[in-house]
Write an enzyme that holds these catalytic residues in place. Sequence first.
Site, PDB file in Angstrom:
ATOM      1  N   ILE A  56       0.830  -1.213   0.000  1.00 54.69           N
ATOM      2  CA  ILE A  56       0.000   0.000   0.000  1.00 54.69           C
ATOM      3  C   ILE A  56       0.867   1.268   0.000  1.00 54.69           C
ATOM      4  O   ILE A  56       0.564   2.243  -0.689  1.00 54.69           O
ATOM      5  CB  ILE A  56      -0.956  -0.048   1.216  1.00 54.69           C
ATOM      6  CG1 ILE A  56      -2.000  -1.152   0.982  1.00 54.69           C
ATOM      7  CG2 ILE A  56      -1.620   1.302   1.463  1.00 54.69           C
ATOM      8  CD1 ILE A  56      -2.815  -1.518   2.217  1.00 54.69           C
ATOM      9  N   TYR A 204      -1.718  -6.474  17.231  1.00 52.34           N
ATOM     10  CA  TYR A 204      -1.806  -5.659  16.007  1.00 52.34           C
ATOM     11  C   TYR A 204      -3.108  -4.838  16.029  1.00 52.34           C
ATOM     12  O   TYR A 204      -3.101  -3.632  15.811  1.00 52.34           O
ATOM     13  CB  TYR A 204      -1.763  -6.585  14.794  1.00 52.34           C
ATOM     14  CG  TYR A 204      -2.066  -5.938  13.464  1.00 52.34           C
ATOM     15  CD1 TYR A 204      -1.070  -5.283  12.745  1.00 52.34           C
ATOM     16  CD2 TYR A 204      -3.349  -5.988  12.910  1.00 52.34           C
ATOM     17  CE1 TYR A 204      -1.344  -4.689  11.511  1.00 52.34           C
ATOM     18  CE2 TYR A 204      -3.632  -5.410  11.679  1.00 52.34           C
ATOM     19  CZ  TYR A 204      -2.624  -4.761  10.986  1.00 52.34           C
ATOM     20  OH  TYR A 204      -2.910  -4.173   9.769  1.00 52.34           O
ATOM     21  N   THR A 239      -1.147  -7.897  -0.381  1.00 59.33           N
ATOM     22  CA  THR A 239       0.201  -7.334  -0.227  1.00 59.33           C
ATOM     23  C   THR A 239       1.092  -8.384   0.448  1.00 59.33           C
ATOM     24  O   THR A 239       0.586  -9.349   1.037  1.00 59.33           O
ATOM     25  CB  THR A 239       0.159  -6.084   0.674  1.00 59.33           C
ATOM     26  OG1 THR A 239      -0.268  -6.487   1.973  1.00 59.33           O
ATOM     27  CG2 THR A 239      -0.764  -5.002   0.132  1.00 59.33           C
TER      28      THR A 239
HETATM   29  N1  LIG Z   1      -2.966  -5.231   3.150  1.00 59.29           N
HETATM   30  C1  LIG Z   1      -4.052  -5.134   3.880  1.00 59.29           C
HETATM   31  O1  LIG Z   1      -5.086  -5.765   3.611  1.00 59.29           O
HETATM   32  C2  LIG Z   1      -4.076  -4.237   5.070  1.00 59.29           C
HETATM   33  C3  LIG Z   1      -5.246  -4.212   5.844  1.00 59.29           C
HETATM   34  C4  LIG Z   1      -5.295  -3.375   6.933  1.00 59.29           C
HETATM   35  C5  LIG Z   1      -4.223  -2.558   7.229  1.00 59.29           C
HETATM   36  N2  LIG Z   1      -3.085  -2.597   6.467  1.00 59.29           N
HETATM   37  C6  LIG Z   1      -1.965  -1.727   6.831  1.00 59.29           C
HETATM   38  O2  LIG Z   1      -1.416  -1.163   5.669  1.00 59.29           O
HETATM   39  C7  LIG Z   1      -0.052  -0.814   5.925  1.00 59.29           C
HETATM   40  C8  LIG Z   1       0.809  -1.312   4.784  1.00 59.29           C
HETATM   41  O3  LIG Z   1       0.792  -2.726   4.798  1.00 59.29           O
HETATM   42  P1  LIG Z   1       0.837  -3.597   3.481  1.00 59.29           P
HETATM   43  O4  LIG Z   1      -0.331  -4.490   3.539  1.00 59.29           O
HETATM   44  O5  LIG Z   1       1.066  -2.755   2.304  1.00 59.29           O
HETATM   45  O6  LIG Z   1       2.097  -4.532   3.787  1.00 59.29           O
HETATM   46  P2  LIG Z   1       3.570  -4.604   3.187  1.00 59.29           P
HETATM   47  O7  LIG Z   1       3.511  -4.672   1.709  1.00 59.29           O
HETATM   48  O8  LIG Z   1       4.269  -5.683   3.911  1.00 59.29           O
HETATM   49  O9  LIG Z   1       4.167  -3.209   3.597  1.00 59.29           O
HETATM   50  C9  LIG Z   1       4.563  -2.917   4.899  1.00 59.29           C
HETATM   51  C10 LIG Z   1       5.659  -1.899   4.790  1.00 59.29           C
HETATM   52  O10 LIG Z   1       6.027  -1.474   6.110  1.00 59.29           O
HETATM   53  C11 LIG Z   1       7.430  -1.508   6.166  1.00 59.29           C
HETATM   54  N3  LIG Z   1       7.905  -1.607   7.532  1.00 59.29           N
HETATM   55  C12 LIG Z   1       7.667  -2.563   8.439  1.00 59.29           C
HETATM   56  N4  LIG Z   1       8.317  -2.300   9.575  1.00 59.29           N
HETATM   57  C13 LIG Z   1       8.965  -1.130   9.380  1.00 59.29           C
HETATM   58  C14 LIG Z   1       9.803  -0.338  10.169  1.00 59.29           C
HETATM   59  N5  LIG Z   1      10.128  -0.686  11.416  1.00 59.29           N
HETATM   60  N6  LIG Z   1      10.295   0.803   9.663  1.00 59.29           N
HETATM   61  C15 LIG Z   1       9.999   1.177   8.406  1.00 59.29           C
HETATM   62  N7  LIG Z   1       9.224   0.462   7.590  1.00 59.29           N
HETATM   63  C16 LIG Z   1       8.722  -0.685   8.068  1.00 59.29           C
HETATM   64  C17 LIG Z   1       7.822  -2.725   5.339  1.00 59.29           C
HETATM   65  O11 LIG Z   1       9.194  -2.704   5.034  1.00 59.29           O
HETATM   66  P3  LIG Z   1       9.967  -4.064   4.607  1.00 59.29           P
HETATM   67  O12 LIG Z   1       9.611  -4.330   3.191  1.00 59.29           O
HETATM   68  O13 LIG Z   1      11.400  -3.693   4.821  1.00 59.29           O
HETATM   69  O14 LIG Z   1       9.489  -5.149   5.536  1.00 59.29           O
HETATM   70  C18 LIG Z   1       6.931  -2.481   4.144  1.00 59.29           C
HETATM   71  O15 LIG Z   1       7.486  -1.524   3.298  1.00 59.29           O
HETATM   72  C19 LIG Z   1       0.292  -1.409   7.268  1.00 59.29           C
HETATM   73  O16 LIG Z   1       0.235  -0.416   8.262  1.00 59.29           O
HETATM   74  C20 LIG Z   1      -0.806  -2.431   7.494  1.00 59.29           C
HETATM   75  O17 LIG Z   1      -1.032  -2.672   8.853  1.00 59.29           O
HETATM   76  C21 LIG Z   1      -2.993  -3.436   5.398  1.00 59.29           C
END
Ligand SMILES: NC(=O)c1ccc[n+]([C@@H]2O[C@H](COP(=O)([O-])OP(=O)(O)OC[C@H]3O[C@@H](n4cnc5c(N)ncnc54)[C@H](OP(=O)(O)O)[C@@H]3O)[C@@H](O)[C@H]2O)c1
Length: 339
Positions: A56, A204, A239
């Site tokens: 995202i 979480y 993701t």
């Molecule tokens: N996908 C969904 O359905 C969904 C639903 C509800 C909420 N969300 C929220 O959306 C956000 C993005 O998630 P996503 O689904 O896109 O997952 P994702 O593709 O795994 O992205 C997560 C990102 O956060 C980074 N990250 C994790 N720990 C970090 C840290 N300590 N410092 C800096 N960056 C860090 C990761 O870096 P690395 O690549 O280095 O690990 C990655 O770039 C999150 O907050 C998640 O909780 C997602």
Amino acid sequence: MSGLLSGLFDSVLDASVVFSFGRSGFRRHARRFDPGDLEVDLSGKTAFVTGANSGIGKAAARSLARLGARVVLLCRDEARGRDALGELRRETGNRRLELVRLDVSDLGDVRRVAASLAGEPVDVLVHNAGVLPDRRVTTPDGLELTLATNLVGPFLLTGLLVPALERAGGRVVHVSSGGMYTQRLDVDGLFRGGPDPFDGVVQYARTKRALVVLNELLAERLSAGVVTFSAMHPGWADTPAVRTSLPRFHALAKGILRSPDEGADTVVWLAASRAAGRPSGLFWFDRAPAATTPLPGTLERAEERGRLWEALVGAAGLDPAAKGPRGAARGRKRRTRGS
Ligand SMILES: NC(=O)c1ccc[n+]([C@@H]2O[C@H](COP(=O)([O-])OP(=O)(O)OC[C@H]3O[C@@H](n4cnc5c(N)ncnc54)[C@H](OP(=O)(O)O)[C@@H]3O)[C@@H](O)[C@H]2O)c1
């Protein structure tokens, strides 16, 4: 279908969660989007996106870059960040994409990066980075990792950037999760290291609940309306995080998940659109304000909200709402603790 019937049908589908959080929900909700909302030129603006190398965050950074913004990718891993930077530059043709290394869970790193950005305009700050670990990990600052990444790090970064946000009349977007609906604010539970035995999904969801309350507190306490604070949830998007942290859910739901761009749509709208984000402090889903406590027993007491602020100030060593010395960051002594 008459307006009344289609409204009723929409309410039933939204209550189903699956047909709201999934791809079909996005497409149904998108029928009421105004395409003109994102006909904006962000060429004078600077946007910072945490966790912008994946999912995202990367999708949001791409869209903001396409709208002309200078976009700074705040990524914890240099190599993954560089790969994303190259890809996004190629895809968007925007040369004003930059990479800054930042581990949001490391409070010293947050202070270092915030100090380096002190003179920058911060028009947009997207707190997107998030984790859902399956075991308890304690950071060198003595915080449980989910709490440090999803809540305390973002609080500290916002706090340190308040002057830069105020100068720009900036917007802060907190990426929460629909999972937060299952939890009531529980400050002790959050800061005690999470449930015992550890349950990553509950911790979480608690951090994401607290992020929504924090968003409201920031809007109430900071910047007198100069800075706009918004929280949102993206629904369910396909993701890397969902694939690795929730493999069984991913296997079951992969056919109905949103794309990362669909998950990022409301982030981009809140960051970029003239229409978005007012009033400050709201929780949004698919470009519309969303209820925060539809489930019974999830509304927190006012006193618990105050305790959240105090706990965050204590953990981050910073009170962004305080005038004078309390508002200044105190260097916290780094501790190492076993996980
Ligand atoms: N996908 C969904 O359905 C969904 C639903 C509800 C909420 N969300 C929220 O959306 C956000 C993005 O998630 P996503 O689904 O896109 O997952 P994702 O593709 O795994 O992205 C997560 C990102 O956060 C980074 N990250 C994790 N720990 C970090 C840290 N300590 N410092 C800096 N960056 C860090 C990761 O870096 P690395 O690549 O280095 O690990 C990655 O770039 C999150 O907050 C998640 O909780 C997602």
